[in-house]
Design an enzyme around this catalytic site. Structure first.
Site, PDB file in Angstrom:
ATOM      1  N   LYS A  52      -7.547  -2.041   5.594  1.00  0.00           N
ATOM      2  CA  LYS A  52      -6.581  -0.981   5.274  1.00  0.00           C
ATOM      3  C   LYS A  52      -6.918   0.265   6.093  1.00  0.00           C
ATOM      4  CE  LYS A  52      -5.531  -2.914   0.782  1.00  0.00           C
ATOM      5  NZ  LYS A  52      -5.823  -3.067  -0.620  1.00  0.00           N
ATOM      6  N   GLN A  96      -8.671  -0.442  -5.442  1.00  0.00           N
ATOM      7  CA  GLN A  96      -8.773  -1.832  -5.005  1.00  0.00           C
ATOM      8  C   GLN A  96      -9.071  -2.735  -6.203  1.00  0.00           C
ATOM      9  OE1 GLN A  96      -8.066  -2.870  -1.953  1.00  0.00           O
ATOM     10  NE2 GLN A  96      -8.540  -5.008  -2.351  1.00  0.00           N
ATOM     11  N   ASP A 119       0.673   1.360  -4.279  1.00  0.00           N
ATOM     12  CA  ASP A 119       0.531  -0.053  -4.631  1.00  0.00           C
ATOM     13  C   ASP A 119       1.636  -0.500  -5.585  1.00  0.00           C
ATOM     14  OD1 ASP A 119      -1.303  -1.787  -3.611  1.00  0.00           O
ATOM     15  OD2 ASP A 119      -2.896  -1.316  -5.031  1.00  0.00           O
TER      16      ASP A 119
HETATM   17  N1  GUN Z   1      -6.596  -6.784  -4.100  1.00  0.00           N
HETATM   18  C1  GUN Z   1      -5.975  -7.774  -3.416  1.00  0.00           C
HETATM   19  N2  GUN Z   1      -4.764  -7.347  -2.999  1.00  0.00           N
HETATM   20  C2  GUN Z   1      -4.606  -6.079  -3.433  1.00  0.00           C
HETATM   21  C3  GUN Z   1      -3.569  -5.115  -3.334  1.00  0.00           C
HETATM   22  O1  GUN Z   1      -2.502  -5.328  -2.745  1.00  0.00           O
HETATM   23  N3  GUN Z   1      -3.800  -3.929  -3.946  1.00  0.00           N
HETATM   24  C4  GUN Z   1      -4.946  -3.668  -4.609  1.00  0.00           C
HETATM   25  N4  GUN Z   1      -5.090  -2.471  -5.186  1.00  0.00           N
HETATM   26  N5  GUN Z   1      -5.938  -4.527  -4.727  1.00  0.00           N
HETATM   27  C5  GUN Z   1      -5.762  -5.727  -4.148  1.00  0.00           C
END
Ligand code: GUN
Length: 286
Positions: A52, A96, A119
């Site tokens: 990211k 996350q 998200d």
């Molecule tokens: N863990 C795996 N995929 C994601 C996601 O798209 N967002 C978040 N916050 N955690 C994740």
């Protein structure tokens, strides 16, 4: 003849567009900025967060990773979220997942300001998605899946979409988005009886269960569009939830792993953060 949906190339096209939007924002004095809170040391999460960060850098955005120890309490995490919520220079905030065991995910996610919830997992954004109202943000992986399906040129309306998996992050939101696009949607999960028969009736099949090569070609209808969300490590290789080699002989379109859905998740996260920055600029001049 099957066609492979090249998620990396679709994501690259989106990122090219986003680069221009970042440039415009910068000309107005706004640098889009994403904060990510990572709790604990889960190795897969560390890789995702790093990706990211790299994604932000690749289009000229800022990012900031806040690492908290495995032992962090809900109150400590909430304090960090509140600090970022009130920091006007940050446009997007995500925590996350998965969080270390014992932490109340709902209590944590719902403290994130819905205006920064890139998200799309805050209860108010998920509630709006459920009601078919415009959410401020929608979850990134399902948004990416919709883009990939639309990139094939097939029409979703009236098709039978079968979603395998019922997670809050993929299965439930992608089902709602497909429904909003007028698909007939069936959600399958680990307790579904005769699951292969259900999957075999799907014109569009989305699989997000986290089980390597679970779905074989003999469960896929001839000509189906197959979207594989799984990222599993098997014998030092990344494989999806779909057995690609057998499924490709049945599908009309199929996503590979890696290089399918994965790059789209990041592209949609960057897009959501830029939308948030654009909104902040509009509010400033309003
Ligand atoms: N863990 C795996 N995929 C994601 C996601 O798209 N967002 C978040 N916050 N955690 C994740």
């Amino acid at each position: 003849m099957v066609r492979i949906i090249d998620g990396k190339s679709v994501a690259d096209g989106i990122k090219d567009d986003l680069r221009g939007r970042v440039r415009q924002l910068k000309e107005s004095g706004v640098v889009p900025n994403l904060s990510v809170i990572l709790v604990g040391g889960d190795p897969a999460s560390q890789v995702y967060v790093r990706n990211k960060e790299k994604g932000c850098e690749s289009i000229g955005m800022l990012s900031n990773i806040v690492c908290l120890p495995e032992s962090a309490s809900v109150d400590q995490i909430i304090a960090e979220i509140n600090r970022i919520n009130s920091d006007m220079s940050v446009h997007g905030l995500l925590v996350q997942l998965p969080l270390p065991k014992g932490l109340n995910e709902r209590a944590i996610l719902d403290v994130i300001s819905p205006e920064k919830d890139v998200d799309g997992l805050h209860i108010s954004n998920m509630g709006r998605l459920l009601k078919g109202e415009a959410a401020l943000f929608m979850p990134c992986t399902p948004q990416g899946i919709m883009e990939l399906i639309m990139s094939t040129g097939i029409s979703i309306s009236g098709k039978h979409a079968v979603v395998v998996g019922r997670s809050n992050i993929v299965g439930k939101p992608i089902s709602l988005m497909l429904l909003a696009a007028n698909a007939t949607v069936t959600i399958c999960h680990s307790k579904t009886e005769a699951i292969d028969n259900v999957i075999r009736s799907g014109d569009i099949v989305v699989v997000a269960v986290g089980r390597p090569k679970l779905i074989k070609g003999n469960s896929i209808k001839d000509g189906a569009v197959v979207i594989d969300v799984g990222i599993n490590r098997q014998g030092g290789k990344l494989v999806g939830d779909v057995d690609f080699d057998s499924a490709k002989d049945k599908a009309s379109y199929i996503t590979p792993v890696p290089g399918g859905v994965g790059p789209m998740t990041i592209a949609m996260l960057l897009k959501n953060t830029i939308i948030s920055a654009e909104r902040s600029l509009k509010n400033r001049s309003a």
